[in-house]
Each structure stands twice: as C-alpha cells, then as structure tokens.
Design an enzyme around this catalytic site. Structure first.
Site, PDB file in Angstrom:
ATOM      1  N   ASP A 229       0.877  -1.161   0.000  1.00 39.42           N
ATOM      2  CA  ASP A 229       0.000   0.000   0.000  1.00 39.42           C
ATOM      3  C   ASP A 229       0.922   1.221   0.000  1.00 39.42           C
ATOM      4  O   ASP A 229       2.109   1.120   0.339  1.00 39.42           O
ATOM      5  CB  ASP A 229      -0.947   0.015   1.204  1.00 39.42           C
ATOM      6  CG  ASP A 229      -2.127   0.964   0.956  1.00 39.42           C
ATOM      7  OD1 ASP A 229      -2.055   1.779  -0.001  1.00 39.42           O
ATOM      8  OD2 ASP A 229      -3.119   0.906   1.712  1.00 39.42           O
TER       9      ASP A 229
HETATM   10  C1  BGC Z   1      -4.848   3.526   0.028  1.00 45.77           C
HETATM   11  C2  BGC Z   1      -4.986   2.544  -1.128  1.00 45.77           C
HETATM   12  C3  BGC Z   1      -4.783   3.273  -2.417  1.00 45.77           C
HETATM   13  C4  BGC Z   1      -3.423   3.944  -2.411  1.00 45.77           C
HETATM   14  C5  BGC Z   1      -3.116   4.730  -3.667  1.00 45.77           C
HETATM   15  C6  BGC Z   1      -3.556   4.286  -0.053  1.00 45.77           C
HETATM   16  O1  BGC Z   1      -3.494   5.285   0.915  1.00 45.77           O
HETATM   17  O2  BGC Z   1      -4.897   2.811   1.246  1.00 45.77           O
HETATM   18  O3  BGC Z   1      -6.248   1.938  -1.094  1.00 45.77           O
HETATM   19  O4  BGC Z   1      -4.905   2.380  -3.507  1.00 45.77           O
HETATM   20  O5  BGC Z   1      -3.367   4.847  -1.313  1.00 45.77           O
HETATM   21  O6  BGC Z   1      -3.899   5.871  -3.727  1.00 45.77           O
END
Ligand code: BGC
Length: 763
Positions: A229
């Site tokens: 993530d």
């Molecule tokens: C979120 C993800 C997301 C990623 C990219 C993260 O903060 O938890 O779900 O895909 O950011 O935006």
C-alpha cells in the site's frame, strides 16, 4: 520461468533490479530503457478509474471517469454477473485512460460498522465478499487489464492504520479475514495483491512472510506481484524477504541503495530479489499486451452505473406508502436531493463523467404532482432550527414528504473511523420534526455503512438504503420510489440496533499499538446469532414490492462424501402482482464439532428474476469448504463425520426450510494426541479410543470406588459430591494416573508414552 523474462533478469544489473522493485513515481513502475522494459501505470480504484493526467505527479484532479456505486452498494446486489459486467466497463475505461492496473477491489471484512473504509469493502461475510471480488476481478482482467486485490490483510479500521497490530488467531484469520482473498486469488488470479499498512500479530503486513509467501504465494498459488500500500514499507530488505515484490510509491533512492547494499553484504540472497523482479516483469509485459488509449462509451457506462445502483438499493421499511402513486403535492427535503452524495472520501474519489441530480430525477418521474424543496440541513455540523422549521412547513402542506439524508463526509471517510452510528443531530431532529406533521414520510439514506435508526424509524413510513450509489444513483432512487423498478437489493452486512451491540465493541479501536480481535470468529451475523441479540435489520435482508414463496426443498444426497459436495434445490414463486428478483441464501449449520463453530455460515446464494405467478427452481452448489473449518493444530481445513443442517433462507433471520444431511469425511488426519491430552481427548480420538479404551473402563471403575457412586453429584458415603467422570474428563491422562501411581506397575509417564507410541503408529 518464461525464457524472455529469465534472460532479461539475467541481463539486469543489481541496481536496475533493485530500482524495478520500487516505483518510479506515484503511479508507475521503473522502466529500463536499455532493455526495452516499459513502465506500467496503475490508478485507483476500486469503483471507478482515478487517472491523474500526469502519472508522474502525486495529486491532480483526475480525468473524468464513470463513478460506479461503492462496494457496500455493489455487495447488496448479490449479483456476480453484474459485477463482472462492471469489471468489463472499468477495463474499457482503463484502456481508454491508459491504465494498466486498477487498484481494487477491497476484500476486507467489516469487523465493526465504524470502520472508515467500510464503504469500500463488500461485506461482513467472507464467502459473499470472495464471490463478489472474484467476479469483479474476472470482469476487469478478462479484458486484459490488471487489478490489485487489497488490503491484505486484516485492514479493518482507520485508527492508527499505518502501524496498529491486528492481533488475530490463525483460525480466525483463515476462516474470517482471509477467505475472501483466498477465493479471489484461486478463482481469478489478480495480477497484483496490495498488502495493508497495519501489522498482523506484531509484523508489518509488508514484511509478513507467513501471509505473503507461505499463504498467498505458496499455498494459494498466487502468480502475480505483491505491491505495498502507498507508503506501507518500513524496511525494504525485510519486505523483500517477506515476499513484498514492488514498493509504492517511488522513487525511493535510499531504499534502492539499501537493497543493493544488502545483496552485496550477503544479507539478502540475490535469488529473492530475482524472484520479485521476475514477478514484476511478468505483469509489466502482460499489461503491455493490451493496447491502450481510445474512448469509452460514457452514456452506456452511466447507464450501467444506473442499473447497478438500482440493483443495490435496499428497501428497509415500507408500510405500504411505496411505490409513490397518485400524490398531488410532494415535499422533497434534504440537501442530498440537490447535491448527490454518491461516493466516499479518500483515494477512491472519482471525477464523474456526469451526475444524476436526485431532485431532478425525482421531478421527472413525479408526473403532474407539485414538487417542492427545502434544504433541511447544512453542510457542516451546525444546528439550524430555521432549516427544520422551513422543512416542517413544507411537509405539512404536502401529501408526502421524501427526506434525502446523506451521512456527511466529516462522519464517514477513508482516513478516520466513525465514532458513532448516528446521523447528525440536525438530521435526526429534522426527520422527527417532519414525521410529526407528516406521517407519510419516506427517508432515503446515502451512507456507506449502517446507521442507527431507533430514534426515528417508528415515526416514518418507509426507509430506502441507497448507499454511496455512484454517479447515476439519483435516477435509481427515483426509479425505486415511483415503482419503475422493484427493489431487490439485500444487506451484505447487519444493521445493529445500537453501537454497544456490535461484535468488536469492547475491543475497538485498540490501544498501545494493538487491537485484539477478541470476538474471534464471531463477527457480523455470526455474533448476533451467538448472542441471540435482536438487530435493526439482519444480514441478507431486503424488501420488495412483491412477495416470494419457497417450496419443494431438495438436496442431491442425504449422505455424502465431503469431496463430492451437494446441490441444494428450492422452488421460488413470485406470489405478488409485480415482477421482482429474489436472493436465496443457503447457510450451513454443523450439529456437532470438535472445535466451536458459528451457529450458521453463508455458503451459497442465487439471485432469480420472476414474473408474477412464476416459479423457478433454484440450485445452489455446496463444496468441501462449505462444511469444513480450519483446524489450527492440523494446520488445514478439516471436515468431521456427522450431521449438518442446510438452511434455505431469505435472510439470516428468515429461514424458510431446513434439510439435514450426513457427511462422511474422507480425511485421514494425523493423530494429535500428546502428553498433555485429556481423558476426553483420548476417548474422542478414534486411535486414542482403540489404544486406551479398555484401560479407561478400568480407570473409571477404580475412580468410582475411590470417590464413591459415579452418578451425577454422587453424595454416597465416602463420595465427594461431584460427578467423577465430568471432573476427570478434562484432566490430562498423565495427571490422573499420577494419583494412582502406587497402584500402577509402571511410572504414569511411561504408560502414557506407550499409549502414544501405539496411537501414533495406527493408520
Ligand atoms: C490507500 C490505497 C490506495 C493507495 C493509492 C492508499 O493510501 O490505502 O487503497 O490504492 O493509497 O492511492
């Protein structure tokens, strides 16, 4: 290894390999020009494409794309075909917008209704979430675009989401928090899986060898790459060792350097790096097989979003007022009628191609009725009596009041959890005040997760749960309110009566860096069942403008082998006057098991469309896993011989038929008896009983002599007023024998060791 990829890995320098394992920007992989390794573009997800114009920039207004309903609404459709269709449409938009991998779907469980991202997750039930996720992924990937199944694993809250340790037993992980991921991986092979931010049992998900390598890659056979993530990596080298292939976002020079140095110092085996490089290159080149750019059909996708919103709306209450018919004057109240609340805040936020304004759509279907409007509540949390007064005046003079109530973003979003289940004070006061002067009041809710309604639900005639309904949801609401379509959605999560009733209540949101999943297997309906707690609306519940009868339940065999599974069949009849769709659910109840199991668990479902008077036979397959549970000592899914009830139901609390079947387990599990095993465990184990059974009879009679009687609460002369067998049963055999040591020919430990050797040698 594919020959081309193998040779590419061999040609790459250590620095190039380390760089590939970290992104080049917020949304791209690191290209290697000299070897013609292209960059791959990813974008959020999950319910639309959030493609920023310049993929190398962090944050920009994204390009217009269809905003489909969010996962709570999608799940309420229980419609796997529709999710595949939505996946196809998302892939078309990815192709047009030059996106190789869409970051979604989310397959985490809704452990508590307070979870800030619950709107992005499907359900409290792993079977349902897994089916939906797998179909969503197959829909996208079937068109040559990748997905990222997220957030693996146990990302169930926003509080301290970057650091908190979810403390979860292995069995609970396997039966509740992992199966949706497992099903999606096995049935759809997502190109990528995104690890979560949090720790699981003390280890960051991004470094979790057991989760990433042992379970995901080795056991489930995941072929794609694991991406972090955004910002979830703390120690890049530890993450590579754990099985995290690709770190995002980039660039991260320091991390790349750390990897290079670790290999040079012999601290990181280069083969581990090569394996991650292989996985990344495989996906990068796969992505490039789908040519990008072009256009997508904006109208057709808006219409698909409309259709999905219709299928996901759940009619929660209706005393007969809906569908609206023949009204002269309708008061529409609530700012979400004019300002559609159709998606959640955070990384999933889409720039919609267009938005159906609920009020406009309502008026368009209201025929000749006079339709008036009052805003009812402000954007912020202030209390505005004047707005309530204005709404009351309007409602008083109308035949019906329709209240559009949206849970504001300050109460629900990615980034923070909710602190209660309530609407705002203003909204509650508004509903009560309007309902007082206008008994014919309908409440239309826009929210991503359950809200409490006890303060007002008895005062209103009807409640429609319309979720974060996507850009076309405004039209879908009007369709349902006026009966242009018959509502058919059912809840994929329980609506509790109050926060204090919820499963994780006393273990939420954790403290001192840990959150204890103390409710174990018992989340959602599993918990309310176990506690016999009443709920506001149960899992699987939803009303229709027609009614359905269930009859002629059948099962393919009454005695069966676990590996053969079963087919359950039931006839469903539309007994009302309008066409409609019914969602039939099958829950399995194990009558007796060695370990505790939830009272019932969803293991199959089907959605069927029926004309008035029509009957269709619905068949639902149940496989090995429908009857199995995860045994932490055997470290595998096990079945046990015995009776199971198959509950054919319209919701978790509306069981229409129950059939009992007998399972024959084909497993030959290894003997688990050891020096600590209790008398009961020896007697319950087939091998233990063979070896120890005769001795047990003698032992029992000896104890009866010593303690007297042996019946319940024996109080004979010399007795000690307790049931000897009950007392002994849960003592280790060796401890019981210690009491009798003098009467025994050998030391108790040697006797038990002998039994153990015999029991373990039996097949
Ligand atoms: C979120 C993800 C997301 C990623 C990219 C993260 O903060 O938890 O779900 O895909 O950011 O935006």
């Amino acid at each position: 290894m594919n020959a081309d990829i193998k040779s590419l890995v061999a040609q790459m320098t250590l620095e190039e390999k380390a760089a590939l394992c970290t992104g080049a920007s917020h949304w791209t992989t690191t290209p290697v020009d000299r070897l013609d390794i292209p960059e791959m573009v990813v974008s959020d997800g999950p319910h639309g494409v959030r493609r920023v114009p310049d993929v190398h920039s962090i944050s920009q207004k994204s390009l217009p794309a269809t905003c489909f309903p969010t996962a709570s609404c999608l799940a309420s459709t229980w419609d796997v075909d529709l999710l595949r269709e939505m996946g196809n449409a998302l892939a078309e938009e990815c192709i047009a917008l030059n996106v190789d991998v869409l970051l979604g779907p989310g397959a985490n469980m809704k452990r508590s209704p307070l979870g800030g991202r619950n709107f992005e997750y499907f359900s409290e039930d792993p079977f349902l979430a897994g089916e939906l996720a797998a179909n969503f992924i197959n829909g996208i990937q079937g068109r040559g675009v990748g997905t990222s199944l997220k957030h693996y694993a146990a990302n169930n809250q926003e509080f301290q989401r970057f650091s908190i340790s979810a403390e979860v037993d292995e069995r609970v992980l396997r039966e509740i928090y992992l199966p949706a991921f497992e099903k999606a991986v096995k049935q759809a092979q997502p190109w990528t899986v995104m690890c979560s931010y949090n720790k699981v049992n003390g280890t960051f998900a991004s470094e979790h060898y057991h989760l990433l390598t042992e379970i995901l890659k080795n056991e489930w056979g995941f072929e794609g790459l694991v991406v972090s993530d955004w910002g979830a990596v703390r120690d890049r080298v530890a993450a590579l060792k754990g099985g995290l292939d690709w770190e995002m976002p980039g660039p991260q020079e320091r991390r790349v350097k750390a990897v290079v140095e670790a290999v040079r110092a012999g601290e990181l085996d280069e083969a581990i790096l090569d394996e991650s490089v292989r996985r990344i290159l495989t996906i990068v080149f796969k992505a490039k097989q789908t040519p990008k750019n072009g256009a997508f059909d904006v109208d057709a996708h808006h219409e698909l979003a409309h259709q999905i919103a219709v299928e996901g709306m759940v009619l929660l209450k209706n005393d007969g007022l809906l569908p609206l018919q023949g009204q002269q004057h309708i008061a529409v109240i609530g700012r979400s009628a004019e300002n559609a609340h159709f998606q959640g805040g955070g990384s999933s936020h889409i720039n919609p191609t267009r938005v159906s304004v609920p009020f406009k759509e309502f008026k368009a279907q209201a025929g000749n009725a006079e339709v008036t409007y009052a805003e009812g509540y402000p954007t912020d949390n202030s209390f505005r009596q004047d707005m309530i007064d204005q709404a009351v005046t309007l409602a008083q003079s109308a035949d019906v009041a329709v209240l559009y109530i949206a849970l504001p973003t300050f109460k629900e979003s990615e980034g923070y959890d909710r602190t209660d289940l309530d609407l705002t004070d203003q909204q509650i006061a508004l509903i009560k005040a309007v309902a007082k002067v206008q008994p014919k009041t309908v409440v239309v809710l826009n929210n991503g997760a359950p809200v409490a309604m006890s303060a007002w639900i008895d005062d209103v005639s009807a409640v429609l749960e319309s979720w974060m309904m996507g850009q076309a949801g405004g039209a879908a609401i009007a369709d349902v309110l006026f009966g242009k379509v018959n509502p058919c959605g059912k809840l994929a999560e329980t609506f509790p009566l109050k926060l204090a009733d919820t499963p994780a209540h006393i273990n939420w949101p954790g403290e001192a860096g840990r959150v204890q999943y103390g409710e174990g297997l018992f989340i959602g309906y599993r918990y309310y069942d176990a506690k016999s707690l009443p709920v506001l609306f149960p899992f699987g519940y939803g009303l229709s403008y027609t009614s359905f009868a269930y009859g002629n339940p059948k099962v393919s065999a009454s005695r069966f082998k676990d590996v053969d599974g079963l087919t359950v069949t039931v006839d469903v009849t539309n007994t009302g006057k309008v066409a409609g769709k019914e969602i039939v659910q099958v829950y399995v109840h194990d009558q007796k098991s060695a370990l505790v199991r939830p009272g019932k668990e969803l293991k199959g479902f089907a959605k069927v469309e029926l004309q008035p008077g029509e009957t269709k036979s619905v068949s639902i397959q149940l496989d090995f896993r429908a009857f199995a549970y995860y045994h932490p000592k055997h470290k595998q899914w096990v079945t046990e011989d015995g009776e199971f009830d198959l509950l054919i139901a319209a919701s978790a609390t509306d069981v229409r038929h129950s059939l009992t079947v007998t399972l024959e387990s084909t497993l030959n599990l290894p003997c688990l008896l050891d020096m600590e095993s209790t008398i009961r465990e020896w007697m319950d184990d087939p091998r233990g009983r063979l070896v120890f059974g005769v001795f047990y009879e003698q032992l029992e009679s000896e104890f009866r002599k010593i303690f007297g009687g042996g019946g319940e609460f024996s109080d004979d002369e010399g007795g000690i007023g307790m049931d000897v067998m009950d007392m002994m049963g849960d003592m280790p055999l060796v401890s019981v024998l210690m009491w009798q040591q003098d009467a025994l020919p050998m030391h108790p430990e040697d006797i038990v060791a002998g039994f153990l050797a015999q029991a373990h040698s039996l097949k």
